[in-house]
Design a protein around this motif. Structure first.
Motif, PDB file in Angstrom:
ATOM      1  N   CYS A 120       0.652  -1.206   0.174  1.00  8.69           N
ATOM      2  CA  CYS A 120       0.087   0.178  -0.142  1.00  8.69           C
ATOM      3  C   CYS A 120       0.707   1.284   0.094  1.00  8.69           C
ATOM      4  N   LEU A 123       1.787   1.810  -4.103  1.00 14.24           N
ATOM      5  CA  LEU A 123       0.664   1.766  -5.137  1.00 14.24           C
ATOM      6  C   LEU A 123       0.122   3.362  -5.126  1.00 14.24           C
ATOM      7  N   ILE A 125      -2.979   5.147  -5.588  1.00 10.92           N
ATOM      8  CA  ILE A 125      -4.377   4.844  -5.730  1.00 10.92           C
ATOM      9  C   ILE A 125      -4.900   6.109  -6.451  1.00 10.92           C
ATOM     10  N   ARG A 129      -9.486   3.115  -2.190  1.00 13.53           N
ATOM     11  CA  ARG A 129      -8.518   3.062  -1.377  1.00 13.53           C
ATOM     12  C   ARG A 129      -7.717   1.726  -1.423  1.00 13.53           C
ATOM     13  N   CYS A 130      -6.711   1.230  -0.830  1.00 16.66           N
ATOM     14  CA  CYS A 130      -5.790   0.351  -0.718  1.00 16.66           C
ATOM     15  C   CYS A 130      -6.620  -0.853  -0.187  1.00 16.66           C
ATOM     16  N   VAL A 138      -7.712  -4.684  -4.754  1.00 19.70           N
ATOM     17  CA  VAL A 138      -7.412  -3.367  -5.448  1.00 19.70           C
ATOM     18  C   VAL A 138      -6.877  -3.691  -6.801  1.00 19.70           C
ATOM     19  N   TYR A 181      -5.520   1.369  -8.971  1.00 23.72           N
ATOM     20  CA  TYR A 181      -4.190   2.061  -8.804  1.00 23.72           C
ATOM     21  C   TYR A 181      -3.575   2.302 -10.204  1.00 23.72           C
TER      22      TYR A 181
END
Length: 994
Positions: A120, A123, A125, A129-130, A138, A181
């Protein structure tokens, strides 16, 4: 005795302060070398790690995971490396319930479901959210668009079936999409160069470890070790720890792969270059301090000649006189140790903060203390040597008011020793030293300058004295007195030596830095080739050409390029010559040939490939002879406009003339090229076939490719051998005739090759008579169409070829080797997006400016920075030496030029003569020093390493540019200005007593 010593120090506190300051500077210079080396090594490690490729920065390991689970993941620990672990599974993702694709089927997509340590944090985003909780996932934003899914919706994840009969049906796992993402950067080492995680072929979806484990089926476990600069603090420990980690991974069933050894070797070589350059770079500074200290102490001794004579006359024992004189110098020398060491630390910390990449901290180390001790010991010896002459002079000589010039003696011995050292160092550089090796060869400029300075300082007195006498006889008092001051002035000899050494080192250091800067700039442009270069995913050469031309139809901003695999020492780079002049950088190192002329030499004629446009064709083939029981077929390989390749085939040819219909969907919309023709021959006995390939017509009967065109085209056959014959091909009445009669299995492939024969190359260096391509199966005759001193990318050992020619001559069905897109400096901002829209996947980017920046931060640049700084500090030492001699002249017992005032010489003339003598001294030392710099450069210019990797493909220039004269002129101006101040200092007491 102690009270007497302190009384002597207080009485000559000015000389004591000068001695203390000079010793402190020597100690600071000595300490700076080792301190800077450690700081530069730390900076170098950061630079090399940041510039390394991903596979050089990561140790990757993976193993298949038992779907039944139960094994704990391995997390090997190596100091200075980050351990990343994760799991991945290939899955089929089914779209949201009820969603259908264009064909009416439920939307589904193949992808990888994966987890990774700290995912997280890495990434980006773009929506939502993650995934942090169980049964959350995700997706990459493009995958989300394809699946028409929004945050909060569920998707079904299921591993694809293996096809085994005993395989149990696996239930899909429904996961909630919580975010999307942006595509990750392929050059980010966090991803470990893993296509599973970067989504090069299939997009990746990320979830928690428990979520990935919930998907039934086979999984792959990954363990990666990501290197940081701190890992290289102790190379031996790093190797041991890596060996332990790899053994642990091997024992756990992991396969380990890494190119980290290349990075370790580069850092080790860089630290060796720093060690061989920096520790010796401090030696000239220390010796300059010793020389100025020698001048100061020797001048102080001259001031107290009468005192020493009276002491000897009164019967004071020789050993007591020696002890008192030595102790008077030794006390300030010893007091300067701690301040000098701290001064060196502070100066090095400031230099590291301001000039070194990353502003590394500076730590005290034992080597700096040892070097400081040596510098202080040398200062003690310099003070002792400065007093030898006075302490060994008879009483009558000490009591003389006028000094008697003496020749030879100890000074002559020192001159002989330094001269011999210069010869030895010069021989080592010329005969035994490796190019760019550093080491003892770095002392050659110092030895040459010192030896030449000693000889010139002795020789300069005779012509100066003659000039002075001649000027006095002609009534030119200012010129005559200035020349006699240069010839007979106190300390003149050693000041000339000091100035010679300073300008000899300054000229050499600035020349080395300037030449290196030119070499770095040239190599950056040569090695990169263009202002920007994009590395793209492997694809056929024809696809690369089409994509680049479609994105930049004007041909002004982008050019396709690739490496050509040939079995030769010649490194061959293929470029789209139609865009070469507009895109490629063209530094002066390439010579006088303009890039447009090089492009013309690479592509002297346009090629006319065999092309056709039809969704379906009828091909006429006449089979005249065939071995009884044999079966013959015909295969054509077609390449579309966009580079798409297809193979069409006539499975069975019948005796006589027949038309065979085959589908050619690649050629339906746009013209495609016929690149290969192959006769398929299956026989139980003899390989005998004789056939003629005729016209190709579309379904309407229109001829899209005539048999006459086939017959008149140039066909390239494979390399023949006794064990592998090839067919014969020749024009025939109905088209192209192909026949073979052999008991051995023939190679029946033929390539349509309209490229010139032999293949034109533009090269630097030697070329073989021919090249071997396609893994050694294709012999390519070549001709040198042009010669350059250097060629893009490969410097003095490479060649250029037209990309389309190379693809036709040695290209096969495989993808291009290391495909790239070169961009000009003024390329539009959206060009990369257009290239990606044309089907290219950009994996990375580099530019000439970044490459130049890397060269400016590697070990040679860090070493030359210290050398240049040391040379410039030497100018300050020279200025200090001029001021020291001026201070000492205020106490001369013979009165200097001031005694001539009683003879009627005006104060204005005396002041002008004094200033002119100092100017002459500086100018003489400058000229001799620059001569020493020229001699040192001619002999030892190859000592300093220029490139961190020792590369020689782009040799540095032989001579520096004219801008080197600017700092030398500035240094001369500083010293001439110092002469003005020194004149006022020296004549201050005379003005007060007159």
């Amino acid at each position: 005795m102690t009270a007497l010593l302190w009384a002597m120090v207080r009485a000559r506190r000015g000389l004591a302060v000068i001695t203390l300051l000079l010793t402190a500077l020597a100690a600071a210079a000595a300490a700076a070398g080792p301190l800077y080396q450690d700081a530069a090594a730390e900076s170098l490690r950061g630079v090399e790690v940041a510039a390394a490729s991903v596979d050089e920065r990561v140790v990757t390991a993976q193993t298949s995971d038992d779907p039944r689970g139960g094994d704990q993941p391995l997390r090997p620990y190596v100091p200075g490396m980050i351990t990343l672990s994760g799991t991945s599974a290939q899955v089929v993702v089914t779209g949201a319930q009820g969603e259908k694709n264009a064909e009416g089927e439920e939307k589904a997509q193949n992808m990888f479901l994966a987890t990774r340590t700290g995912i997280c944090e890495h990434l980006v985003i773009v929506r939502g959210r993650c995934a942090t909780g169980e049964r959350e996932v995700v997706l990459r934003e493009d995958a989300g668009r394809d699946l028409a899914v929004a945050p909060g919706q569920d998707l079904a994840f299921q591993t694809p079936p293996t096809g085994s009969r005993d395989e149990e049906e696996r239930s899909p796992v429904r996961l909630t999409v919580v975010g999307f993402y942006a595509p990750v950067r392929f050059d980010d080492p966090y991803w470990g160069d893993r296509e599973i995680l970067t989504g090069l072929d299939q997009p990746a979806a990320f979830a928690t470890e428990r979520t990935v484990a919930a998907v039934e089926g086979s999984r792959m476990r990954m363990v990666d070790l990501l290197v940081t600069p701190a890992a290289f603090d102790d190379m031996d420990r790093l190797r041991d720890d890596l060996g332990d980690a790899e053994s642990e991974l091997d024992a756990g069933g992991f396969g380990v792969d890494s190119e980290l050894s290349k990075l370790i070797a580069r850092i080790k070589d860089g630290e060796s270059q720093l060690a061989s350059s920096l520790l010796l770079a401090a030696v000239p500074l220390v010796m300059l301090c010793w020389l100025v200290l020698f001048i100061a102490v020797a001048g102080g001794v001259e001031q107290r000649r009468g005192e020493l004579g009276l002491t000897a006359l009164r019967g004071v024992p020789a050993r007591t006189r020696w002890w008192l004189a030595t102790a008077e110098t030794s006390v300030p020398v010893l007091l300067a140790v701690i301040p000098g060491y701290l001064l060196g630390y502070a100066a090095t910390a400031l230099l590291a903060t301001v000039a070194l990449p990353g502003s590394p901290p500076v730590y005290l180390n034992p080597a700096s203390a040892l070097y400081t001790a040596v510098a202080v010991l040398g200062a003690l010896l310099a003070g002792l040597l400065a007093q030898v002459r006075a302490l060994t002079t008879p009483v009558l000589g000490l009591l003389r008011r006028a000094r008697v010039r003496r020749r030879g003696g100890l000074v002559g011995g020192v001159e002989a020793m330094v001269g011999a050292l210069a010869l030895v160092a010069g021989y080592q550089v010329a005969a035994g030293g490796d190019t760019g090796s550093g080491g003892i060869g770095l002392l050659a400029p110092l030895c040459i300058a010192l030896g030449l300075g000693l000889v010139a300082a002795r020789a300069i007195g005779v012509p100066a004295e003659r000039l002075g006498k001649r000027a006095l006889r002609r009534g030119r008092l200012r010129t005559g007195l200035a020349a006699l001051t240069l010839a007979r002035g106190g300390g003149t000899h050693w000041v000339v030596v000091l100035l010679t050494v300073v300008f000899g080192l300054l000229g050499f250091a600035l020349s080395a830095r300037d030449v290196a800067a030119q070499a770095w700039h040239e190599r950056a442009e040569v090695q990169v080739g263009a202002a920007r270069v994009l590395q793209v995913e492997a694809l056929p050469a024809a696809s690369l050409l089409h994509a680049v031309r479609a994105a930049d139809p004007s041909g002004r901003y982008a050019m396709a390029a690739m490496r050509v695999n040939v079995n030769s020492e010649t490194k061959l780079l293929a470029v789209d010559s139609s865009r070469f002049a507009a895109v490629a950088l063209w530094p002066d190192a390439y010579g006088a040939t303009p890039p447009a002329e090089v492009a013309r030499q690479l592509r002297p004629t346009e090629v006319t490939p065999l092309s056709l446009t039809a969704a379906e064709v009828e091909i006429t083939v006449t089979l005249d002879r065939l071995e009884p029981g044999a079966k013959a077929g015909l295969t054509l390989r077609l390449v579309g406009t966009g580079g798409a390749q297809s193979t069409v085939r006539v499975d069975k040819l019948l005796p006589g003339t027949h038309a065979y219909r085959i589908a050619t969907p690649t050629c339906a919309a746009d013209a495609c090229q016929l690149r290969h023709l192959m006769v398929d021959l299956f026989t139980p006995k003899r390989y005998l076939v004789d056939l003629t390939v005729g016209d190709l017509r579309d379904p309407t009967g229109k001829t899209v490719l005539a048999g006459a065109e086939l017959a008149g085209h140039h066909w390239r056959l494979p390399q023949t051998s006794a064990a592998r014959p090839v067919p014969e091909m020749a024009p025939a009445a109905g088209g192209l005739r192909v026949w073979v009669d052999s008991v051995l299995t023939p190679d029946m492939r033929a390539a349509a090759d309209p490229a010139p024969d032999p293949l034109p190359l533009v090269a630097a260096g030697d070329l073989p008579p021919e090249l071997l391509g396609a893994g050694g199966t294709v012999r390519v005759p070549i001709v040198r169409a042009g010669t350059l001193p250097l060629v893009p990318r490969n410097g003095s050992h490479g060649a250029l070829v037209d990309l389309q020619y190379a693809d036709l001559r040695v290209g096969g069905e495989s993808d291009a080797q290391e495909p790239e897109v070169w961009l000009s400096a003024d390329a539009p901002a959206d060009l990369v997006r257009r290239l990606e829209a044309s089907g290219l996947k950009v994996l990375g980017e580099r530019d000439a400016a970044g490459q130049l920046h890397l060269y400016e931060e590697q070990a040679p640049a860090l070493a030359m920075l210290f050398l240049a700084a040391a040379a410039l500090v030497g100018v300050l030492f020279a200025a200090g030496g001029l001021l020291v001699t001026a201070v000492l002249e205020r106490g001369r017992t013979d009165g200097g030029l001031a005694t001539l005032r009683a003879q009627g010489v005006s104060e204005r003339v005396l002041r002008s003569a004094d200033l002119g003598g100092r100017f002459a001294l500086v100018l003489a030392g400058t000229v001799i020093g620059l001569l020493a710099a020229v001699l040192s450069w001619a002999l030892a210019r190859g000592v300093l390493p220029v490139f961190g990797d020792g590369g020689t493909a782009v040799p540095p220039p032989d001579l520096p540019g004219p801008l080197v004269a600017a700092p030398i002129a500035a240094a001369l101006l500083v010293l001439l200005t110092t002469c003005l101040l020194a004149t006022k200092v020296a004549r201050g007491s005379e003005g007060a007593t007159s």
